[in-house]
Design an enzyme around this catalytic site. Sequence first.
Site, PDB file in Angstrom:
ATOM      1  N   LYS A 101       1.073  -1.392  -0.063  1.00 40.77           N
ATOM      2  CA  LYS A 101      -0.092   0.046  -0.010  1.00 40.77           C
ATOM      3  C   LYS A 101       0.815   1.444   0.260  1.00 40.77           C
ATOM      4  O   LYS A 101       2.068   1.226   0.487  1.00 40.77           O
ATOM      5  CB  LYS A 101      -0.702   0.004   1.114  1.00 40.77           C
ATOM      6  CG  LYS A 101      -0.292   0.224   2.630  1.00 40.77           C
ATOM      7  CD  LYS A 101      -1.093   0.133   3.721  1.00 40.77           C
ATOM      8  CE  LYS A 101      -0.457   0.254   5.167  1.00 40.77           C
ATOM      9  NZ  LYS A 101      -1.622   0.223   6.197  1.00 40.77           N
TER      10      LYS A 101
ATOM     11  N   ILE B  46       6.063   3.192   0.150  1.00 38.00           N
ATOM     12  CA  ILE B  46       5.449   2.011  -0.097  1.00 38.00           C
ATOM     13  C   ILE B  46       5.686   1.114   0.994  1.00 38.00           C
ATOM     14  O   ILE B  46       6.823   0.969   1.542  1.00 38.00           O
ATOM     15  CB  ILE B  46       5.623   1.449  -1.286  1.00 38.00           C
ATOM     16  CG1 ILE B  46       4.716   0.139  -1.834  1.00 38.00           C
ATOM     17  CG2 ILE B  46       7.142   1.106  -1.480  1.00 38.00           C
ATOM     18  CD1 ILE B  46       5.014  -0.499  -3.253  1.00 38.00           C
ATOM     19  N   CYS B  47       4.601   0.271   1.553  1.00 37.52           N
ATOM     20  CA  CYS B  47       4.912  -0.783   2.635  1.00 37.52           C
ATOM     21  C   CYS B  47       3.807  -1.874   2.548  1.00 37.52           C
ATOM     22  O   CYS B  47       3.055  -1.754   1.581  1.00 37.52           O
ATOM     23  CB  CYS B  47       4.762  -0.019   3.955  1.00 37.52           C
ATOM     24  SG  CYS B  47       2.945   0.330   4.325  1.00 37.52           S
ATOM     25  N   LYS B  48       4.237  -2.822   3.336  1.00 38.19           N
ATOM     26  CA  LYS B  48       3.121  -3.873   3.350  1.00 38.19           C
ATOM     27  C   LYS B  48       1.809  -3.324   4.026  1.00 38.19           C
ATOM     28  O   LYS B  48       1.676  -2.500   4.684  1.00 38.19           O
ATOM     29  CB  LYS B  48       3.664  -4.885   4.155  1.00 38.19           C
ATOM     30  CG  LYS B  48       4.860  -5.711   3.841  1.00 38.19           C
ATOM     31  CD  LYS B  48       5.361  -6.884   4.543  1.00 38.19           C
ATOM     32  CE  LYS B  48       6.619  -7.448   4.362  1.00 38.19           C
ATOM     33  NZ  LYS B  48       7.166  -8.496   5.178  1.00 38.19           N
TER      34      LYS B  48
END
Length: 257
Positions: free
Chosen positions: A95, A106-108
């Site tokens: 996400k 952006i990351c998990k």
Amino acid sequence: MAADGVDERSPLLSASHSGSVTPTAPPYLQDSSPRAELPPPYTAIVSPDASGIPVINCRVCQSLINLDGKLHQHVVKCTVCNEATPIKNPPAGKKYVRCPCNCLLICKDTSRRIGCPRPNCRRIINLGPVMLVSEEQPAQPALPVQPEGTRVVCGHCGNTFLWMELRFNTLAKCPHCKKISSVGSALPRRRCCAYITIGMMCIFIGIGLTVGTQDFARRFHATYVSWAIAYLLGLVCLIRACYWGAIRVSYPEHSFA
């Protein structure tokens, strides 16, 4: 940049494509409202201009960004403010999160916390519970929750990290330099004094045994073992006192508790 191996703490646009404009973060202002770190929403809608060239509005400065030849990318860079704007949904399981300094990260999608990598920002963004979003719509940032813990300035590298203990005088491992330091100076000072006291007591006991049992030790050689134990315990305690006296101290910056 859409690959799964991308560092989740790094900005989505590398420095090699930054051009002549360097993005700068606004000064950090502590805001009691939960919206202080709420990333601004975006809508990945591509609309052609009058000449038929696909364009999109920058989600930071609202300038038009030419998408000609860039539709295969997930994000594009604005030539005015030099910030990134997403034009596609993030990769599966990821996400987008925009820092208040406008850096797009952006990351998990299961992440609860993410840090901004910009040196002049270094915010730690706390994300709320994960919300399921359909693939037809771009992922929306979750509402940040009020964190519990303390922002601590590392005594080794000087970087700021979030320490989740609600009390000081504990040991903390910096996630940046991986080194151990004491949060607050009371713990190392107290333990250093305690080890010095115990060490000197053991040495004085050893000296007393040496002076008082010399004649006895000539007949019973096992007495020398008690001398060695007393001196050894005193030496170990003094070494531990030196360790606690020389340990680096990390000081809390802001408390959220």
